[in-house]
Design a protein around this motif. Structure first.
Motif: not given
Length: 84
Positions: A34, A30-31, A23-24, A38-43, A26
């Motif tokens: 993108m 910001q979404l 999950r992330a 694009a790279v989304i950092d997840l938890d 934001m």
């Protein structure tokens, strides 16, 4: 009920399967900014099991498996409905 009617009844049951890698959080702006790739950092880290949901209910944990150009989920643990 004949076997043929039973199969037809099962084929008419809709099940939505979702696999959650992580999950992330934001802001929507910001979404929207993108672009493709694009790279989304997840938890979650690479060794965190993915969560498999059926109709929004957690049913299993698993690992992502990549073979050539195909991606699959290997179920490693079945989860009771009271897990989450």
């Amino acid at each position: 009920m004949s076997a043929n009617k039973s199969v037809t009844a099962i084929n008419n049951v809709r099940v939505e399967i979702s696999v959650v890698l992580g999950r992330a959080v934001m802001p929507i702006r910001q979404l929207l900014k993108m672009g493709r790739g694009a790279v989304i950092d997840l938890d979650a880290s690479h060794d965190t099991p993915v969560r498999v949901y059926a109709n929004n209910k957690l049913i299993a944990l698993g690992d992502v498996v990549i073979s050539g150009d195909r991606i699959a989920v290997n179920i490693t643990q079945s989860v009771s409905e009271y897990y989450e």
